[in-house]
Every structure is written in structure tokens, then in C-alpha cells.
Write a protein that holds these residues in place. Structure first.
Motif, PDB file in Angstrom:
ATOM      1  N   PHE A 534     -38.554  23.421 -50.413  1.00 12.75           N
ATOM      2  CA  PHE A 534     -37.367  22.790 -50.970  1.00 12.75           C
ATOM      3  C   PHE A 534     -36.111  23.599 -50.665  1.00 12.75           C
ATOM      4  O   PHE A 534     -35.050  23.043 -50.381  1.00 12.75           O
ATOM      5  CB  PHE A 534     -37.542  22.624 -52.480  1.00 12.75           C
ATOM      6  N   PHE A 535     -36.229  24.924 -50.720  1.00  6.72           N
ATOM      7  CA  PHE A 535     -35.065  25.766 -50.476  1.00  6.72           C
ATOM      8  C   PHE A 535     -34.853  26.043 -48.995  1.00  6.72           C
ATOM      9  O   PHE A 535     -33.727  26.175 -48.537  1.00  6.72           O
ATOM     10  CB  PHE A 535     -35.190  27.071 -51.252  1.00  6.72           C
ATOM     11  N   VAL A 536     -35.957  26.179 -48.258  1.00  5.83           N
ATOM     12  CA  VAL A 536     -35.813  26.424 -46.823  1.00  5.83           C
ATOM     13  C   VAL A 536     -35.281  25.175 -46.121  1.00  5.83           C
ATOM     14  O   VAL A 536     -34.463  25.252 -45.205  1.00  5.83           O
ATOM     15  CB  VAL A 536     -37.160  26.862 -46.211  1.00  5.83           C
ATOM     16  N   ASN A 537     -35.763  23.995 -46.563  1.00  4.45           N
ATOM     17  CA  ASN A 537     -35.335  22.742 -45.946  1.00  4.45           C
ATOM     18  C   ASN A 537     -33.923  22.408 -46.428  1.00  4.45           C
ATOM     19  O   ASN A 537     -33.708  21.947 -47.542  1.00  4.45           O
ATOM     20  CB  ASN A 537     -36.304  21.625 -46.329  1.00  4.45           C
ATOM     21  N   ASN A 538     -32.945  22.604 -45.553  1.00  6.63           N
ATOM     22  CA  ASN A 538     -31.543  22.382 -45.904  1.00  6.63           C
ATOM     23  C   ASN A 538     -31.037  21.075 -45.308  1.00  6.63           C
ATOM     24  O   ASN A 538     -29.861  20.950 -44.969  1.00  6.63           O
ATOM     25  CB  ASN A 538     -30.690  23.565 -45.405  1.00  6.63           C
ATOM     26  N   SER A 539     -31.936  20.107 -45.198  1.00  7.47           N
ATOM     27  CA  SER A 539     -31.562  18.835 -44.589  1.00  7.47           C
ATOM     28  C   SER A 539     -31.268  17.791 -45.653  1.00  7.47           C
ATOM     29  O   SER A 539     -31.611  17.954 -46.819  1.00  7.47           O
ATOM     30  CB  SER A 539     -32.676  18.354 -43.665  1.00  7.47           C
ATOM     31  N   ILE A 540     -30.608  16.718 -45.198  1.00 12.44           N
ATOM     32  CA  ILE A 540     -30.270  15.609 -46.098  1.00 12.44           C
ATOM     33  C   ILE A 540     -31.554  14.909 -46.522  1.00 12.44           C
ATOM     34  O   ILE A 540     -32.385  14.538 -45.690  1.00 12.44           O
ATOM     35  CB  ILE A 540     -29.329  14.608 -45.396  1.00 12.44           C
ATOM     36  N   GLN A 541     -31.684  14.698 -47.831  1.00  8.60           N
ATOM     37  CA  GLN A 541     -32.892  14.072 -48.359  1.00  8.60           C
ATOM     38  C   GLN A 541     -32.645  12.659 -48.884  1.00  8.60           C
ATOM     39  O   GLN A 541     -33.516  11.805 -48.784  1.00  8.60           O
ATOM     40  CB  GLN A 541     -33.487  14.932 -49.476  1.00  8.60           C
ATOM     41  N   ASN A 542     -31.481  12.424 -49.461  1.00 13.78           N
ATOM     42  CA  ASN A 542     -31.238  11.135 -50.097  1.00 13.78           C
ATOM     43  C   ASN A 542     -29.740  10.868 -50.156  1.00 13.78           C
ATOM     44  O   ASN A 542     -28.918  11.678 -49.704  1.00 13.78           O
ATOM     45  CB  ASN A 542     -31.857  11.078 -51.494  1.00 13.78           C
ATOM     46  N   THR A 543     -29.397   9.726 -50.699  1.00 14.61           N
ATOM     47  CA  THR A 543     -27.991   9.330 -50.781  1.00 14.61           C
ATOM     48  C   THR A 543     -27.192  10.243 -51.698  1.00 14.61           C
ATOM     49  O   THR A 543     -25.992  10.423 -51.506  1.00 14.61           O
ATOM     50  CB  THR A 543     -27.902   7.881 -51.293  1.00 14.61           C
ATOM     51  N   GLU A 544     -27.862  10.813 -52.692  1.00 15.65           N
ATOM     52  CA  GLU A 544     -27.162  11.716 -53.595  1.00 15.65           C
ATOM     53  C   GLU A 544     -26.663  12.953 -52.864  1.00 15.65           C
ATOM     54  O   GLU A 544     -25.586  13.468 -53.163  1.00 15.65           O
ATOM     55  CB  GLU A 544     -28.090  12.114 -54.748  1.00 15.65           C
ATOM     56  N   ASP A 545     -27.467  13.451 -51.906  1.00 17.41           N
ATOM     57  CA  ASP A 545     -27.014  14.600 -51.112  1.00 17.41           C
ATOM     58  C   ASP A 545     -25.737  14.267 -50.362  1.00 17.41           C
ATOM     59  O   ASP A 545     -24.818  15.089 -50.276  1.00 17.41           O
ATOM     60  CB  ASP A 545     -28.104  15.006 -50.111  1.00 17.41           C
ATOM     61  N   ILE A 546     -25.668  13.060 -49.798  1.00 19.86           N
ATOM     62  CA  ILE A 546     -24.476  12.673 -49.040  1.00 19.86           C
ATOM     63  C   ILE A 546     -23.270  12.556 -49.966  1.00 19.86           C
ATOM     64  O   ILE A 546     -22.168  13.042 -49.651  1.00 19.86           O
ATOM     65  CB  ILE A 546     -24.727  11.341 -48.307  1.00 19.86           C
ATOM     66  N   SER A 547     -23.451  11.939 -51.131  1.00 19.44           N
ATOM     67  CA  SER A 547     -22.334  11.750 -52.057  1.00 19.44           C
ATOM     68  C   SER A 547     -21.801  13.066 -52.588  1.00 19.44           C
ATOM     69  O   SER A 547     -20.617  13.170 -52.925  1.00 19.44           O
ATOM     70  CB  SER A 547     -22.773  10.844 -53.217  1.00 19.44           C
ATOM     71  N   LYS A 548     -22.669  14.079 -52.663  1.00 18.25           N
ATOM     72  CA  LYS A 548     -22.223  15.393 -53.127  1.00 18.25           C
ATOM     73  C   LYS A 548     -21.437  16.155 -52.064  1.00 18.25           C
ATOM     74  O   LYS A 548     -20.608  16.993 -52.383  1.00 18.25           O
ATOM     75  CB  LYS A 548     -23.433  16.232 -53.559  1.00 18.25           C
ATOM     76  N   LEU A 549     -21.748  15.842 -50.783  1.00 19.09           N
ATOM     77  CA  LEU A 549     -21.181  16.629 -49.690  1.00 19.09           C
ATOM     78  C   LEU A 549     -19.921  16.025 -49.090  1.00 19.09           C
ATOM     79  O   LEU A 549     -19.162  16.728 -48.405  1.00 19.09           O
ATOM     80  CB  LEU A 549     -22.231  16.815 -48.588  1.00 19.09           C
ATOM     81  N   THR A 550     -19.669  14.720 -49.276  1.00 22.22           N
ATOM     82  CA  THR A 550     -18.528  14.099 -48.611  1.00 22.22           C
ATOM     83  C   THR A 550     -18.009  12.927 -49.437  1.00 22.22           C
ATOM     84  O   THR A 550     -18.732  12.328 -50.239  1.00 22.22           O
ATOM     85  CB  THR A 550     -18.919  13.613 -47.213  1.00 22.22           C
ATOM     86  N   GLN A 551     -16.714  12.594 -49.185  1.00 22.71           N
ATOM     87  CA  GLN A 551     -16.092  11.433 -49.803  1.00 22.71           C
ATOM     88  C   GLN A 551     -16.149  10.213 -48.895  1.00 22.71           C
ATOM     89  O   GLN A 551     -15.708   9.131 -49.268  1.00 22.71           O
ATOM     90  CB  GLN A 551     -14.625  11.756 -50.140  1.00 22.71           C
ATOM     91  N   LEU A 552     -16.682  10.396 -47.690  1.00 27.92           N
ATOM     92  CA  LEU A 552     -16.792   9.282 -46.760  1.00 27.92           C
ATOM     93  C   LEU A 552     -17.777   8.251 -47.302  1.00 27.92           C
ATOM     94  O   LEU A 552     -18.800   8.607 -47.885  1.00 27.92           O
ATOM     95  CB  LEU A 552     -17.252   9.770 -45.390  1.00 27.92           C
ATOM     96  N   PRO A 553     -17.495   6.963 -47.095  1.00 30.86           N
ATOM     97  CA  PRO A 553     -18.370   5.919 -47.664  1.00 30.86           C
ATOM     98  C   PRO A 553     -19.706   5.822 -46.927  1.00 30.86           C
ATOM     99  O   PRO A 553     -19.777   5.997 -45.713  1.00 30.86           O
ATOM    100  CB  PRO A 553     -17.556   4.643 -47.489  1.00 30.86           C
ATOM    101  N   LEU A 554     -20.715   5.559 -47.701  1.00 36.06           N
ATOM    102  CA  LEU A 554     -22.038   5.296 -47.156  1.00 36.06           C
ATOM    103  C   LEU A 554     -22.215   3.776 -47.161  1.00 36.06           C
ATOM    104  O   LEU A 554     -22.299   3.161 -48.215  1.00 36.06           O
ATOM    105  CB  LEU A 554     -23.113   5.974 -48.022  1.00 36.06           C
ATOM    106  N   ILE A 555     -22.272   3.177 -45.984  1.00 39.44           N
ATOM    107  CA  ILE A 555     -22.289   1.705 -45.933  1.00 39.44           C
ATOM    108  C   ILE A 555     -23.674   1.139 -45.668  1.00 39.44           C
ATOM    109  O   ILE A 555     -23.833  -0.081 -45.613  1.00 39.44           O
ATOM    110  CB  ILE A 555     -21.315   1.181 -44.861  1.00 39.44           C
ATOM    111  N   GLY A 556     -24.670   2.005 -45.480  1.00 39.16           N
ATOM    112  CA  GLY A 556     -25.986   1.441 -45.242  1.00 39.16           C
ATOM    113  C   GLY A 556     -27.084   2.479 -45.231  1.00 39.16           C
ATOM    114  O   GLY A 556     -26.847   3.661 -44.966  1.00 39.16           O
ATOM    115  N   VAL A 557     -28.290   1.991 -45.571  1.00 41.61           N
ATOM    116  CA  VAL A 557     -29.489   2.815 -45.552  1.00 41.61           C
ATOM    117  C   VAL A 557     -30.528   2.068 -44.740  1.00 41.61           C
ATOM    118  O   VAL A 557     -30.852   0.910 -45.046  1.00 41.61           O
ATOM    119  CB  VAL A 557     -30.022   3.098 -46.961  1.00 41.61           C
ATOM    120  N   THR A 558     -31.020   2.690 -43.673  1.00 38.26           N
ATOM    121  CA  THR A 558     -32.019   2.041 -42.830  1.00 38.26           C
ATOM    122  C   THR A 558     -33.314   2.825 -42.851  1.00 38.26           C
ATOM    123  O   THR A 558     -33.312   4.052 -43.015  1.00 38.26           O
ATOM    124  CB  THR A 558     -31.519   1.938 -41.379  1.00 38.26           C
ATOM    125  N   GLY A 559     -34.402   2.106 -42.660  1.00 37.49           N
ATOM    126  CA  GLY A 559     -35.702   2.746 -42.680  1.00 37.49           C
ATOM    127  C   GLY A 559     -36.207   3.029 -41.279  1.00 37.49           C
ATOM    128  O   GLY A 559     -35.457   3.000 -40.300  1.00 37.49           O
TER     129      GLY A 559
END
Length: 822
Positions: A534-559
Motif C-alpha cells: 500500500f505504501f510502496v505502490n504510489n499509483s492512482i487507485q481510485n477516483t478519490e485519489d484523483i480528486s485529492k490531487l487535482t482540481q481538473l474534472p474527471l469526466i469518465g471512468v472506463t474499464g
């Protein structure tokens, strides 16, 4: 020159994502299950290999038993003190080294009898069909396992593996050790049952027990252990006084062999009874020894006076005293006996006084009554002094507290002072009595001198004889009384429930503890692993990570595509993945509407690094526009690593590069696809200067011409985090889509994106979270059919076909193709 915006990385410090951590833990449930399976298996294997632990107990009572023959003339009883004092003394004695040495030596518990169990070698005391008689003065091999295999009922084989050229030998007579030379390897020799074994390292005679059962062919082991170590193990005997009855004591032991514990518990009590009775009889024993030594001298004296009297009568022909001489003789004898009694008392007091002043051990004092002293103060205080002295010596091996010994010494010192005062008073009275007796003896002797000389001589000799005979008879009587007292003494310790194996008694091992530990470790080990990941992996995991890191809008989630192609929307237009791209299309149309754009719209798709799914998203966004019957073209502008052509099974020979160098016209580089309304322009041959070609005027001309022919122009560009090509293309685009891939894109890349947006290098930028999986280990799940609206959290639920379950092998193959194609 550095811009202040370059330091915006410090603006996005985030705290610990506890919710994400819990979700991450849930995603690794298989690891937890595997870890628990392993730890519980280990715990089970440990538990079944552990020997069973049993608890055995014996119950005794402490009751002060008075001698039935006790009188004022036979006060020879040794007293340990009150019941409470006895309980404390017994508890201390049972755990003392000296007491346990006696019991271990008596039972020879330093000899271990062992046998092979299911998993290891176990204590087989009481179950082996034999025992060994050893010569304590001769050496026995110390510590080594001595294998014994019975070849027949009367013959056995000894096997001893020697790992070196010398072994330690122990002699139990003095517990001394020495070395002796042996031949390295296995020592094997046969002996008859009952035959004396005399070897430099082994001296015993093996005997078969009564009713041994079948033992032919069986193998056993004997081991000679260290005496002091064995004693230390038995010093841990549990001694508990009953709270309800202060005179009840419970003795307990815990171990693997019930027969050994039963015998030890009963033997330790029997040894305690013997020692207590010996101490109780000590007063009488001391008195008997004193009387015996006195009788020896009195017997010779009596014999001498008898011979003297006999000789005188024969020579003078006088058989007895006659007339007044008989009267004077009786008076003289009475006064002589009285004088002897007083003298013996004074002598005892003098001896006692000297003993008190010069000695520190008072356990050997004879009873005062042996000298005819019946003063209760003297008798009681001497008894107390002997009691305290004996208790102090008993505790010397078990108690290490100086305070306890000081208390004993202070008590004995106080009794000594009282005794010395009593002696001084008693002696003064006795000296007065002695003077009175001497006066009467002088008067009687004056009267005797008036008798004839023969009568005087006979009275003199007869006085000596009668006095010796009287003293001798008195001491014989006291010795008889002391023997009666000694024989009639009863121990104060009695068995209530002797230790006995009646089945049961199992108290261990505590298997539940091992299972609890297995549960704890089974959860802790994978938890630590997940914590590290969890600590070594510094990659984006979910939408909450994005919302915490930037004010840019998230317009979609793809699988992730479950098909073997990147054209997921075209292949399965009703799937959840297709719905997610339609949601993105709606969001893009809203963005274009906000900008009040007419005519053709351009869209640039980029990301931080390679592998985040730019081409995958570009293809499927272009497909959803084309499916809405909008003329759409997708341009492969990743001139360094072209790969768009593979998706449509066309060649990369003619493309953008050919147009930019004026080698081909626009119509010549446009390729139609199997998807209606969708055309594609590949990158073409890899140029030596891709950045300069993108910056050329020809690129602007290309975009202008395409706007005349198409409704939507989609640019598939290189990663903005690696090269600057995408930044040069940003001027031609109405909207920029930045692709972030779950569990792949590093959080630091979002900070770099923020910096580029603040500096104006990218504009109208929105984010798409790609590769999202609706699994716990990737964060909060939204499903494939959820698309975010611009600047809001509105989403639409996809109406799509349900995926049919696939076999495990199909799933593995799909994942393999998917990871290699995106």
C-alpha cells in the motif's frame, strides 16, 4: 527561469487513506486465506507433536500430635511450633534443595527411561519392562542416549552412538564428572539379563520387572542425567495451603509421565514425614545419648563399689550394719541422694550456660528433665531454642533472605537471655539447698564417727555403693521413659489423598494458544505485506485519489476490455464498457457546447507515460462518435512509436509523415475502416525529427483541411510526460483528455499535469480514469457503465448485455491478451 508554479508539488500533501487501505486488505483475501491455512497447518503439526501434559495432586493434613505418654517427668517432645508455623515450614521444606536431593537420590530419578513415541522420544518411566541397578561409585556415561533392544526375554543389546573420541562420565556417589576415551562410532554389545555390565563408561545390572508383559524385539533408551539439574526440576513442586482450612496442604506436579509424578509426590511426603518425626524425636534422642554416656561411667563405678563392699565383708566377717549404724546409714544415703540431685542440676545449669555462650547450634541440647529439672521456664525455653535452631537449619537450603535469618537469630538471642537469667536464679536456690544438705551430711557423719571403726568403714563403703546403685537405677528409668516417649511419638503430617493415577488429569498442551497464535500470525503476515504494498505502490487507485490531487474534472471512468481487441465498443456495443464511452461522449459534447463551438471539433488524447491506454481510449471515443453517424477521423500522431495501424489491419507505409513532407496528399493518407463514418490516418514512416515536423506549418494545414471534411478530429498523441509533441499539438485542440490508468499512473504525474495546466501548456483539460476494475484491491467500485459529467458527479447507469461467465482458463488467456494489447 523557474516559475513559482513548479513548486506546486508541495500543495498536494495527502494523509493516510484508511478506507483505501481497508479495501486493499479485502482485495487480498486469497493471500489471507492461504496464510491462515499455512499457519493453522503448522499449529496443528506442532500440537500433535507436543507431549501431553498431566497434573497430579496429593492432599495432606498438618495436625499437631501430642505424645500420649507426656508427663512432667517425660517432657522430651520436640515441637515444630503451632500449626501455622508447621504449614509454612513444610511448604518451604518441600521446595528446598536438600529435601528434594534426598527424594531424587532415593528414587534414582536422575536415570531416565525413554521410548520412541509417534513423533519423538518420550519419558516411559513405569512403562518399560526393566530397571537398572547402578554402582554409584562407578562412572556412567552422562547425557548420551543408551539404546536397549531385547533380542529375547533373557538377552538384550546395548547401542551407544559416540560422536567424538571422548565422553563425560558421572559418578553419583559425589556427583563428580570426568572424561574417558571411547572409539568414535556406534558401540554395540550384547548382554544377558541380570549380567553385570562393567565398561569404562557404563556400570549396571539390568533386571526385568515383575509382570513385564511382551517386550521381545522392543527398543528402549536409558539416559543418565545431571543430578543437580534433576533436583532443580523437582524443586518446582506446587505447594498450596487450603484457604478454608489452614492445616490442609495440596501438593501438585505437572509433567508428561503420570507414573513418575505419582511416585514422586507420595515419596516426597513420606520423606517429609520421616524427617519431621526424626526431628520430633530429637529431644528424646539427645537425652538417650546423654544417658547412655552417663551409664557407661556409672556402671564401672557401681562395679567398683560392689567389689569393694564384697571384699570388706569377706575380710571382716561383717555382713550388715547393726543397731544405730543402720539408722545413721539410711539417713546418710538419703542426704547423699539429695546432694547428688542438687549437684546434677547445678552441673546441668553450668553446662547449659557454657553451651549458650559458646555455641550457635542448639539442636543437640539434652532435655532438662534428664537432670531432674522440672522448672517450666527452663523446660519450655530450651524446647523453643531447639525448635528455632532446627527450623533455621532446615531453611538454610531453601531461603535466601537475610531478614528471615536475622529474625530467627533475634528470637534465639532473646530466649538465651531469658534462659541465662533463669539459670542464675535457679543456681542461687540450688546452692542454698546444697549448703543445707552438706550441713545435714556433716551432722550425720559426726554421729557415725561414734560407732566402732568396722561399722564406720562398712557404712562408708555401703554409702558409696547405695548412691551409685540409686543413680544408676534413676538413669535407667529415665532412659526407659525416653525410649517410650520416642516410640510413642506420632508424625504431625498425614495423608488425606495420596497421589494416584485414576485416569484423566490432562491439562495440556494448550493447543488453543497455538491456534490463537496461528490466527494472529496468519492475519499479521499478509497484513504487513499489504501494508508494504500500500505504501510502496504510489499509483492512482481510485477516483478519490484523483480528486485529492487535482482540481481538473474527471469526466469518465472506463474499464478493461474483455475482448482480444481494442475496438471494444464496435465489437460489443451493448457492453458496460461501451456505455462508459458513451457517457464520455456526452460529457465531451457538454464541454464543446460550453465553448460555443460550431463546425468540426478537435480532441487531443494524451497521458503521462506509455501504457496508460491512450490509443485504446482514442479508438473507442472515435467509435462512439462514428456510431452516432458523425464523420470522425482519428490521427496517429505518435510518430516515435506508431501502433494505430495494427488495430485496423492496415500498413504504416503512408501516413501523416508523408503529408507533412509533401510526399502525399490528404486523400492519399486517409484510410477507411470497417466502422461506418470512421476514418483513420496512421503516422507513417518514423521520421528522424518528429518534434520539428509537428511544429511545422504543414501540421496546421492538415488540421484545417480535416475540419472541412469531418465533424470530429481525434488526435492520438505521445505521452506528455516523456516528450513535448503533445504540447505542440495542444494549440489545435478544443479539448484535451488526459488518460490516467488505475494502479499504473504515479501520483507525481498528476502534480506535473497541474503544473502544465497552470502554465497554460495544456488547456480545456479533463481526465479519464482508464483500466478501472470493480474489485476491492483497486478502490471504490463504480462499474463499467458509470460516466462523470463535467464539473459534477452525475452519471448514467448503462443498459448493457451481461457477460457470460468464463472458465478459469479463458479468464487467464483474456487477461494475458488484454495486458499485452493495452
Amino acid at each position: 527561469m523557474l516559475d513559482i508554479k513548479d513548486f506546486s508539488i508541495f500543495e498536494t500533501q495527502t494523509g493516510f487513506d484508511f478506507k483505501g487501505f481497508l479495501i486493499k486488505i479485502g482485495s487480498y483475501w486469497k493471500w489471507f486465506l492461504l496464510s491462515l491455512l499455512v499457519t493453522f497447518t503448522i499449529a496443528y503439526e506442532v500440537n500433535i507433536r507436543k507431549e501431553k501434559i498431566y497434573g497430579m495432586e496429593t492432599l495432606i493434613s498438618v495436625k499437631e500430635e501430642n505424645n500420649p505418654f507426656f508427663t512432667s517427668n517425660t517432657s522430651l517432645v520436640f515441637n515444630w511450633g503451632g500449626t501455622s508455623d508447621q504449614v509454612q515450614t513444610i511448604s518451604t521444606t518441600l521446595q528446598s534443595r536438600s529435601h528434594n536431593e534426598l527424594v531424587v537420590d532415593k528414587l534414582q530419578y536422575y536415570i531416565g527411561y525413554l521410548a520412541k513415541g509417534k513423533y519423538n522420544i518420550v519419558d516411559a518411566y513405569g512403562a518399560v519392562p526393566f530397571y537398572v541397578n547402578i554402582d554409584k561409585k562407578k562412572g556412567q556415561i552422562a547425557g548420551n542416549l543408551i539404546g536397549i533392544k531385547f533380542l529375547s526375554e533373557n538377552e538384550y543389546e546395548i547401542r551407544i552412538p559416540f560422536e567424538s573420541n571422548s565422553v563425560s562420565i558421572v559418578s553419583y556417589s559425589d556427583n563428580s564428572y570426568r572424561k574417558t576415551a571411547v572409539a568414535k562410532g556406534d558401540f554395540v554389545k550384547r548382554y544377558k539379563v541380570g549380567e553385570q555390565v562393567s565398561l569404562p563408561f557404563l556400570n549396571w545390572k539390568l533386571q526385568i520387572k515383575d509382570n513385564p508383559g511382551f517386550y521381545k524385539g522392543n527398543e528402549y533408551f536409558v539416559q543418565f542425567n545431571d543430578f543437580d539439574t534433576t533436583v532443580s526440576a523437582y524443586k518446582g513442586i506446587i505447594v498450596k495451603a487450603d484457604d478454608k482450612g489452614g492445616s490442609i496442604i495440596t501438593l501438585g506436579m505437572q509433567g508428561t509421565n503420570k507414573a513418575r509424578m505419582v511416585e514422586y509426590l507420595n515419596s516426597t511426603v513420606k520423606m517429609l514425614i520421616k524427617r519431621q518425626l526424626d526431628n520430633k524425636n530429637q529431644f528424646a534422642t539427645n537425652t538417650i545419648e546423654f544417658i547412655d554416656s552417663t551409664l557407661v561411667s556409672m556402671e564401672s563405678q557401681l562395679k567398683a563399689t560392689t567389689n569393694e563392699l564384697k571384699s570388706f565383708r569377706q575380710g571382716k566377717n561383717i555382713l550388715d550394719i547393726q543397731g544405730d549404724g543402720s539408722k545413721f546409714s539410711d539417713k546418710a544415703l538419703e542426704f547423699d541422694v539429695k546432694k547428688d540431685e542438687v549437684t546434677r542440676k547445678i552441673t546441668y545449669y553450668n553446662s547449659l550456660k557454657a553451651y549458650l555462650k559458646n555455641s550457635v547450634d542448639y539442636s543437640k541440647l539434652p532435655a532438662p528433665t534428664v537432670a531432674g529439672i522440672e522448672d517450666p521456664n527452663i523446660v519450655v525455653n530450651v524446647s523453643k531454642l531447639i525448635s528455632l535452631s532446627t527450623q533455621r537449619s532446615e531453611m538454610a537450603y531453601a531461603v535466601k533472605s537475610d531478614k528471615i535469618f536475622r529474625d530467627f537469630d533475634n528470637q534465639m538471642e532473646a530466649i538465651k537471655k531469658v534462659l541465662l537469667e533463669n539459670i542464675a536464679t535457679a543456681k542461687a536456690s540450688l546452692e542454698y539447698d546444697l549448703a543445707m544438705v552438706n550441713s545435714k551430711i556433716n551432722q550425720t557423719e559426726s554421729s557415725i564417727k561414734q560407732l566402732p571403726e568396722d561399722q564406720q568403714e562398712l557404712i562408708k563403703i555401703k554409702r558409696k555403693y547405695d548412691l551409685s546403685d540409686n543413680i544408676y537405677s534413676t538413669f535407667l528409668q529415665k532412659r526407659s521413659e525416653a525410649n517410650i516417649v520416642k516410640a510413642a511419638n506420632l508424625p504431625d503430617i498425614h495423608f488425606i489423598d495420596p497421589a494416584k493415577d485414576i485416569g484423566g488429569g490432562l491439562i495440556g498442551p494448550k493447543t488453543s494458544v497455538n491456534y490463537v497464535l496461528a490466527l494472529f500470525l496468519g492475519l499479521l503476515i499478509p497484513l504487513i505485506f499489504v501494508f508494504g504494498v500500500f505504501f510502496v505502490n504510489n499509483s492512482i487507485q481510485n477516483t478519490e485519489d484523483i480528486s485529492k490531487l487535482t482540481q481538473l474534472p474527471l469526466i469518465g471512468v472506463t474499464g478493461l476490455s474483455k475482448e482480444g481487441t481494442n475496438l471494444a465498443v464496435f465489437e460489443r456495443p451493448k457492453s458496460a464498457l461501451s456505455e462508459s464511452f458513451r457517457a464520455i461522449r456526452s460529457s465531451l459534447q457538454f464541454l464543446y457546447k460550453q465553448q460555443q463551438l460550431d463546425g468540426a471539433k478537435t480532441l487531443m488524447i494524451t497521458s503521462s507515460v506509455s501504457g496508460e491506454g491512450k490509443t485504446f481510449c482514442a479508438l473507442n471515443i472515435a467509435t462512439v462518435f462514428a456510431l452516432s453517424e458523425k464523420k470522425t477521423v482519428i490521427i496517429g500522431l505518435d510518430l516515435r512509436k506508431p501502433k494505430l495501424f495494427d488495430e485496423f489491419k492496415i500498413t504504416n507505409e503512408v501516413g501523416v509523415v508523408n503529408y507533412l513532407i509533401k510526399q502525399n496528399t490528404l486523400d492519399e493518407i486517409i484510410n477507411t475502416t470497417q466502422i461506418p463514418y470512421l476514418d483513420v490516418i496512421v503516422s507513417g514512416p518514423i521520421p528522424p525529427n518528429p518534434a520539428e515536423m509537428i511544429m511545422s506549418d504543414a501540421m496546421k494545414e492538415l488540421i484545417e483541411e480535416l475540419k472541412k471534411k469531418y465533424d470530429y478530429i481525434i488526435l492520438d498523441t505521445p505521452p506528455v510526460g516523456l516528450v513535448s509533441d503533445a504540447l505542440e499539438l495542444a494549440q489545435y485542440c478544443d479539448v484535451t483528455l488526459y488518460i490516467v490508468r488505475q494502479n499504473f499512473t504515479k501520483k507525481e504525474m498528476i502534480t506535473l499535469l497541474n503544473n502544465r495546466v497552470k502554465r497554460g501548456e495544456l488547456h480545456n483539460t479533463s481526465i479519464i480514469l482508464n483500466g478501472f476494475q470493480n474489485k476491492a484491491k483497486y478502490g471504490a467500485g463504480y462499474g463499467y457503465g458509470y460516466g462523470y459529467g463535467y464539473g459534477s458527479t452525475t452519471y448514467s447507469n448503462g443498459y448493457h448485455e451481461e457477460d457470460k461467465p468464463k472458465s478459469f482458463l479463458q479468464t487467464i488467456l483474456k487477461k494475458y491478451r488484454k495486458n499485452h494489447m493495452q
